[in-house]
Design an enzyme around this catalytic site. Sequence first.
Site, PDB file in Angstrom:
ATOM      1  CG  LEU A 254      -2.079  -0.967   1.269  1.00 17.56           C
ATOM      2  CD1 LEU A 254      -2.810  -0.869   2.606  1.00 17.56           C
ATOM      3  CD2 LEU A 254      -3.048  -0.738   0.127  1.00 17.56           C
ATOM      4  CG  ASP A 255      -0.431   4.831  -1.854  1.00 15.67           C
ATOM      5  OD1 ASP A 255      -1.307   4.150  -2.412  1.00 15.67           O
ATOM      6  OD2 ASP A 255      -0.676   5.872  -1.183  1.00 15.67           O
ATOM      7  CB  THR A 256       3.628   6.538   2.111  1.00 18.39           C
ATOM      8  OG1 THR A 256       4.779   5.860   1.598  1.00 18.39           O
ATOM      9  CG2 THR A 256       3.924   7.052   3.510  1.00 18.39           C
ATOM     10  CB  THR A 258      -3.118   3.933   0.517  1.00 19.91           C
ATOM     11  OG1 THR A 258      -3.013   4.700  -0.678  1.00 19.91           O
ATOM     12  CG2 THR A 258      -4.382   3.095   0.479  1.00 19.91           C
ATOM     13  CG  HIS A 339       0.663   5.076  -6.489  1.00 21.25           C
ATOM     14  ND1 HIS A 339       1.645   6.016  -6.700  1.00 21.25           N
ATOM     15  CD2 HIS A 339       0.916   4.547  -5.267  1.00 21.25           C
ATOM     16  CE1 HIS A 339       2.451   6.062  -5.649  1.00 21.25           C
ATOM     17  NE2 HIS A 339       2.013   5.158  -4.762  1.00 21.25           N
TER      18      HIS A 339
END
Length: 390
Positions: A254-256, A258, A339
């Site tokens: 998961l991106d930072t 999110t 993303h």
Amino acid sequence: MRSSGRNNDSGRGNYRGAGGGASQPKAGGKRDEKQQRAGRPRPEERRYDVGGTGGPGGKDERGGAKSGGPKSGAPKSGGSRGAAARGGAKGGPRTGAKSGPGAKGGPKGGPQRGRGQAPARPREYDAQVEERNRARHNKPQIKTPKTFGDQEGERLQKVLARAGMGSRRACEELIDQARVEVNGQIVMEQGVRVDPEKDEIKVDGLTVATQSYLFFALNKPAGVVSTMEDPDGRQCLGDYVTNRETRLFHVGRLDTETEGIILLTNHGELAHRLTHPRYGVKKTYLAAIQGPLPRDLGKQLKDGIQLEDGYARADHFRVVENTGKNYLVEVTLHEGRKHIVRRMLSEAGFPVDKLVRTSFGPISLGDQKSGWLRRMTNTEVGMLMREVEL
């Protein structure tokens, strides 16, 4: 009458003085007898000088008179008797043994060894003994038949109970109800032994994870990097599992910015299949965007949106909540590119303000608080394995 009494006394005195060679008066005989008794120790008080000698000047076993000079009332053989008591007893040293240079049992003029001390052995003999001992203990182990030795594997009900399926009695009831299968075959009897590392065990069609595997679900907060270690010192997933002895790794990323559910496990094959496009495990996201939204936004996402790395299609889209221009939408897709949800909505003209992943396959976030780590249930693990054909 008096004369007869004197004759009796003299007769008694003659009897008592027989050992001394002359008769003694009555008073003198009693006094000498008391002195002799006072000088002699009682039998329980006698002490034997084991290291002493029985020659002149040495005390005999009675401890009173010296054996070198005879004394009235003591036997003349006291010295020899004392020597026998000192050296003749079993286990004690004999005082009559030779102690000179020519004594038997040692080299002439050298130190004498004790009676119980074994002679020194050569080093070659000690080496041979050690080799024989090693050869005896290094023999190959003989495999006994299973009838006489321990049977391989563990009892099925014990493995189920350790996996958290209930008590052993409850697991035995599961077996009696024909709800347990091992390697595709339903178990109908008790006492079946299995190998948890090799055999596939299922309850109600769901695979049972053994104790060696760990499965966790974390509600990742925003600002946490999806790595187990971060060289820049930022907060990462490894900070939530620092007290675990077993090495864990995350399933996907998961991106930072999110938030939402992310899985942690040490089951490598399961983690690989959950992220492989072949199995198409679906992930659901909630996105906060600004409206108004066109009616065909869902159709556009399902048909596919052209991105830099190819088309991206959503499996499901719906509006969850609408307050003025603020919309909360739900997007479900099986792809896992970087993303991807943010890029799809941004390409459609609706940048994402906040993004939360609410489910990963059959595992949902529910009411789990942000930053909390929980252990997955056996049912959830079984559903995950069924999702990827394990």
